[in-house]
Design a protein around this motif. Structure first.
Motif, short mmCIF file in Angstrom:
data_model
loop_
_atom_site.label_atom_id
_atom_site.label_comp_id
_atom_site.label_asym_id
_atom_site.label_seq_id
_atom_site.Cartn_x
_atom_site.Cartn_y
_atom_site.Cartn_z
N GLY A 98 -10.90 -9.19 -2.12
CA GLY A 98 -10.26 -8.96 -0.30
C GLY A 98 -11.39 -8.01 -0.16
N LEU A 99 -10.75 -8.21 0.97
CA LEU A 99 -10.83 -7.28 1.73
C LEU A 99 -9.82 -6.93 2.77
CD1 LEU A 99 -14.69 -7.45 4.38
CD2 LEU A 99 -12.60 -7.17 4.95
N ASP A 100 -9.35 -5.78 3.65
CA ASP A 100 -8.30 -5.91 4.37
C ASP A 100 -8.60 -4.92 5.99
OD1 ASP A 100 -6.22 -7.21 4.01
OD2 ASP A 100 -5.94 -5.57 2.39
N SER A 101 -8.98 -4.68 7.43
CA SER A 101 -8.88 -4.78 8.00
C SER A 101 -7.85 -4.34 9.38
CB SER A 101 -10.23 -4.49 8.94
OG SER A 101 -10.70 -3.35 8.95
N THR A 102 -7.94 -3.38 10.45
CA THR A 102 -7.52 -3.25 11.50
C THR A 102 -7.85 -3.70 12.38
OG1 THR A 102 -5.55 -2.19 10.36
CG2 THR A 102 -5.13 -2.00 13.43
N VAL A 103 -7.96 -4.75 13.21
CA VAL A 103 -8.62 -4.87 14.14
C VAL A 103 -8.06 -4.56 15.61
CG1 VAL A 103 -9.81 -6.71 13.24
CG2 VAL A 103 -8.39 -7.27 14.77
N SER A 104 -8.53 -5.09 17.15
CA SER A 104 -7.31 -4.87 18.07
C SER A 104 -6.14 -5.07 18.19
CB SER A 104 -8.67 -5.23 19.16
OG SER A 104 -8.94 -7.05 19.01
N GLY A 105 -5.34 -4.51 18.66
CA GLY A 105 -4.50 -4.74 19.07
C GLY A 105 -3.60 -4.79 17.83
N GLY A 106 -3.98 -3.81 16.75
CA GLY A 106 -3.58 -2.93 15.49
C GLY A 106 -2.96 -4.55 15.02
#
Length: 212
Positions: free
Chosen positions: A196-204
Protein backbone atom coordinates in the motif's frame (compact mmCIF):
# COMPACT_ATOMS: atom_id res chain seq x y z
CA UNK A 1 29.32 -30.55 -28.50
CA UNK A 2 28.90 -29.97 -24.77
CA UNK A 3 27.28 -32.67 -22.64
CA UNK A 4 25.57 -31.68 -19.41
CA UNK A 5 24.70 -33.91 -16.48
CA UNK A 6 21.03 -34.00 -15.35
CA UNK A 7 22.03 -32.01 -12.25
CA UNK A 8 23.71 -29.30 -14.34
CA UNK A 9 20.72 -29.16 -16.69
CA UNK A 10 18.35 -28.78 -13.75
CA UNK A 11 20.48 -25.95 -12.35
CA UNK A 12 20.37 -24.13 -15.69
CA UNK A 13 16.60 -24.55 -15.85
CA UNK A 14 16.15 -23.16 -12.35
CA UNK A 15 18.41 -20.20 -13.20
CA UNK A 16 16.42 -19.46 -16.37
CA UNK A 17 13.14 -19.72 -14.44
CA UNK A 18 14.38 -17.32 -11.77
CA UNK A 19 15.58 -14.90 -14.45
CA UNK A 20 12.19 -14.87 -16.13
CA UNK A 21 10.20 -14.63 -12.90
CA UNK A 22 7.48 -11.99 -13.02
CA UNK A 23 5.91 -10.18 -10.06
CA UNK A 24 2.87 -7.93 -10.26
CA UNK A 25 1.40 -5.25 -8.02
CA UNK A 26 -2.09 -4.25 -9.25
CA UNK A 27 -3.32 -1.34 -7.13
CA UNK A 28 -6.73 0.25 -6.85
CA UNK A 29 -6.30 4.00 -6.41
CA UNK A 30 -8.63 6.03 -4.19
CA UNK A 31 -8.99 9.72 -3.45
CA UNK A 32 -10.55 10.28 -0.03
CA UNK A 33 -11.93 6.70 -0.21
CA UNK A 34 -13.49 7.23 -3.65
CA UNK A 35 -12.10 4.90 -6.35
CA UNK A 36 -10.54 6.92 -9.18
CA UNK A 37 -8.52 4.35 -11.14
CA UNK A 38 -5.62 1.95 -10.98
CA UNK A 39 -1.85 1.76 -11.10
CA UNK A 40 -0.26 -1.53 -12.14
CA UNK A 41 3.39 -2.53 -11.76
CA UNK A 42 5.05 -5.59 -13.32
CA UNK A 43 8.63 -6.67 -12.65
CA UNK A 44 10.27 -9.29 -14.86
CA UNK A 45 13.50 -10.65 -13.41
CA UNK A 46 14.95 -9.66 -10.05
CA UNK A 47 14.88 -6.21 -8.40
CA UNK A 48 18.62 -5.93 -9.08
CA UNK A 49 18.54 -7.12 -12.70
CA UNK A 50 15.11 -6.84 -14.24
CA UNK A 51 12.62 -4.76 -16.17
CA UNK A 52 9.82 -2.85 -14.46
CA UNK A 53 6.74 -1.67 -16.35
CA UNK A 54 4.05 0.52 -14.83
CA UNK A 55 0.75 1.91 -16.10
CA UNK A 56 -1.48 4.39 -14.27
CA UNK A 57 -4.89 5.78 -15.19
CA UNK A 58 -6.89 8.06 -12.85
CA UNK A 59 -10.06 10.05 -13.47
CA UNK A 60 -11.60 12.31 -10.83
CA UNK A 61 -15.27 13.14 -11.29
CA UNK A 62 -17.49 15.78 -9.76
CA UNK A 63 -21.21 15.06 -9.99
CA UNK A 64 -20.33 12.45 -12.59
CA UNK A 65 -18.38 14.88 -14.77
CA UNK A 66 -14.62 14.26 -15.26
CA UNK A 67 -12.69 17.19 -13.80
CA UNK A 68 -9.20 15.69 -13.68
CA UNK A 69 -7.39 12.98 -15.66
CA UNK A 70 -3.97 11.44 -15.11
CA UNK A 71 -2.18 8.93 -17.32
CA UNK A 72 1.35 7.63 -16.81
CA UNK A 73 3.42 4.79 -18.29
CA UNK A 74 7.04 3.89 -17.66
CA UNK A 75 9.57 1.19 -18.43
CA UNK A 76 12.67 0.88 -16.26
CA UNK A 77 15.66 -1.40 -16.84
CA UNK A 78 17.76 -2.31 -13.80
CA UNK A 79 21.31 -3.67 -13.80
CA UNK A 80 23.43 -4.58 -10.74
CA UNK A 81 20.90 -2.94 -8.43
CA UNK A 82 20.92 0.43 -10.20
CA UNK A 83 18.78 2.11 -12.85
CA UNK A 84 20.24 1.45 -16.31
CA UNK A 85 17.51 3.07 -18.41
CA UNK A 86 14.06 4.64 -18.15
CA UNK A 87 11.44 5.75 -20.64
CA UNK A 88 8.37 7.43 -19.13
CA UNK A 89 5.44 9.48 -20.38
CA UNK A 90 2.88 11.41 -18.37
CA UNK A 91 -0.33 13.29 -19.16
CA UNK A 92 -1.23 15.22 -16.02
CA UNK A 93 -4.62 16.65 -16.95
CA UNK A 94 -3.30 17.87 -20.30
CA UNK A 95 0.19 18.79 -19.09
CA UNK A 96 2.36 16.27 -20.95
CA UNK A 97 5.96 15.30 -20.25
CA UNK A 98 8.49 12.67 -21.35
CA UNK A 99 11.54 11.40 -19.46
CA UNK A 100 14.31 9.41 -21.14
CA UNK A 101 17.22 8.21 -19.02
CA UNK A 102 20.03 5.92 -20.11
CA UNK A 103 23.57 5.02 -19.14
CA UNK A 104 26.21 7.05 -20.95
CA UNK A 105 29.65 5.94 -19.89
CA UNK A 106 29.77 5.95 -16.11
CA UNK A 107 26.79 8.29 -15.67
CA UNK A 108 23.04 8.19 -16.16
CA UNK A 109 21.94 10.82 -18.69
CA UNK A 110 18.44 12.18 -17.98
CA UNK A 111 16.56 14.06 -20.72
CA UNK A 112 13.13 15.66 -20.69
CA UNK A 113 10.68 15.99 -17.84
CA UNK A 114 8.96 19.13 -16.70
CA UNK A 115 12.32 20.93 -16.45
CA UNK A 116 13.07 20.23 -20.11
CA UNK A 117 16.84 20.10 -19.68
CA UNK A 118 19.41 17.29 -19.74
CA UNK A 119 21.23 16.20 -16.61
CA UNK A 120 23.91 13.60 -15.86
CA UNK A 121 24.00 11.71 -12.57
CA UNK A 122 26.93 9.63 -11.36
CA UNK A 123 26.83 6.79 -8.89
CA UNK A 124 23.97 4.35 -8.37
CA UNK A 125 20.73 6.07 -9.36
CA UNK A 126 17.34 4.64 -8.37
CA UNK A 127 13.80 5.72 -9.16
CA UNK A 128 10.90 5.87 -6.70
CA UNK A 129 10.91 2.05 -6.82
CA UNK A 130 8.51 1.42 -3.94
CA UNK A 131 8.74 -2.32 -4.64
CA UNK A 132 12.49 -2.36 -3.95
CA UNK A 133 13.58 -2.10 -0.27
CA UNK A 134 17.06 -1.00 -1.43
CA UNK A 135 15.74 2.53 -2.03
CA UNK A 136 15.86 3.07 1.75
CA UNK A 137 19.62 3.55 1.50
CA UNK A 138 19.38 6.23 -1.19
CA UNK A 139 19.81 9.98 -0.52
CA UNK A 140 18.04 10.83 -3.80
CA UNK A 141 15.53 9.23 -6.18
CA UNK A 142 14.69 9.92 -9.82
CA UNK A 143 11.15 11.20 -10.38
CA UNK A 144 9.77 9.47 -13.50
CA UNK A 145 7.30 12.30 -14.16
CA UNK A 146 9.52 15.34 -13.75
CA UNK A 147 12.97 13.89 -14.52
CA UNK A 148 14.28 15.50 -11.34
CA UNK A 149 16.61 13.84 -8.85
CA UNK A 150 14.85 14.53 -5.56
CA UNK A 151 16.66 14.41 -2.20
CA UNK A 152 14.86 11.99 0.12
CA UNK A 153 14.99 10.58 3.60
CA UNK A 154 13.33 7.21 4.19
CA UNK A 155 12.70 6.00 7.72
CA UNK A 156 10.48 3.56 9.56
CA UNK A 157 7.36 5.27 10.89
CA UNK A 158 5.55 2.65 12.96
CA UNK A 159 3.16 -0.21 12.34
CA UNK A 160 -0.52 -0.68 11.60
CA UNK A 161 -2.87 -2.67 9.43
CA UNK A 162 -3.72 -2.29 5.74
CA UNK A 163 -6.74 -3.79 4.02
CA UNK A 164 -5.62 -6.09 1.21
CA UNK A 165 -8.31 -7.83 -0.83
CA UNK A 166 -10.80 -7.50 2.02
CA UNK A 167 -8.41 -8.67 4.74
CA UNK A 168 -6.68 -6.59 7.43
CA UNK A 169 -2.95 -7.27 7.04
CA UNK A 170 -0.38 -6.33 9.72
CA UNK A 171 2.00 -3.87 8.12
CA UNK A 172 5.10 -1.74 8.63
CA UNK A 173 4.97 1.91 7.56
CA UNK A 174 7.89 3.74 5.95
CA UNK A 175 7.88 7.51 5.43
CA UNK A 176 9.56 9.06 2.39
CA UNK A 177 10.32 12.70 3.21
CA UNK A 178 11.75 15.14 0.70
CA UNK A 179 9.17 15.21 -2.10
CA UNK A 180 6.68 18.09 -1.96
CA UNK A 181 4.14 15.68 -0.51
CA UNK A 182 5.59 13.05 1.90
CA UNK A 183 4.75 9.46 0.99
CA UNK A 184 3.70 6.72 3.41
CA UNK A 185 4.75 3.31 2.15
CA UNK A 186 3.19 0.14 3.60
CA UNK A 187 4.89 -3.28 3.60
CA UNK A 188 3.60 -6.60 4.90
CA UNK A 189 4.95 -7.31 8.38
CA UNK A 190 5.14 -11.00 7.46
CA UNK A 191 7.31 -10.90 4.34
CA UNK A 192 8.14 -7.27 3.52
CA UNK A 193 6.01 -7.23 0.36
CA UNK A 194 4.74 -3.84 -0.83
CA UNK A 195 0.99 -3.66 -0.15
CA UNK A 196 0.00 0.00 0.00
CA UNK A 197 0.83 3.68 -0.30
CA UNK A 198 -0.70 6.91 1.06
CA UNK A 199 -0.01 10.56 0.32
CA UNK A 200 -1.69 13.93 0.74
CA UNK A 201 -2.24 15.76 -2.56
CA UNK A 202 -3.50 19.25 -3.46
CA UNK A 203 -6.54 20.40 -1.54
CA UNK A 204 -5.55 18.24 1.43
CA UNK A 205 -7.06 15.13 -0.15
CA UNK A 206 -5.77 11.65 0.62
CA UNK A 207 -4.44 9.53 -2.25
CA UNK A 208 -4.25 5.82 -1.43
CA UNK A 209 -3.02 2.68 -3.20
CA UNK A 210 -4.29 -0.73 -2.09
CA UNK A 211 -3.59 -4.11 -3.69
CA UNK A 212 -6.57 -5.58 -5.46
Amino acid sequence: MTLRTPLAAAALLLAATAQAQTRQWPFEVRLDDTPIGQHRFELTGSPADGTLKSEAAFTVRLLGIPVYRYRHSATERWRDGCLDAMQAGTDDNGDKSQVDARKDGGALRIDGGSGGKAESATGCVMSFAYWNPAIRQQPRLLNAQTGALEPVKIERAGTGTVEVRGQAVPAVRWRISGPKQPIELWESAADGAWIGLDSTVSGGKRLSYRLK
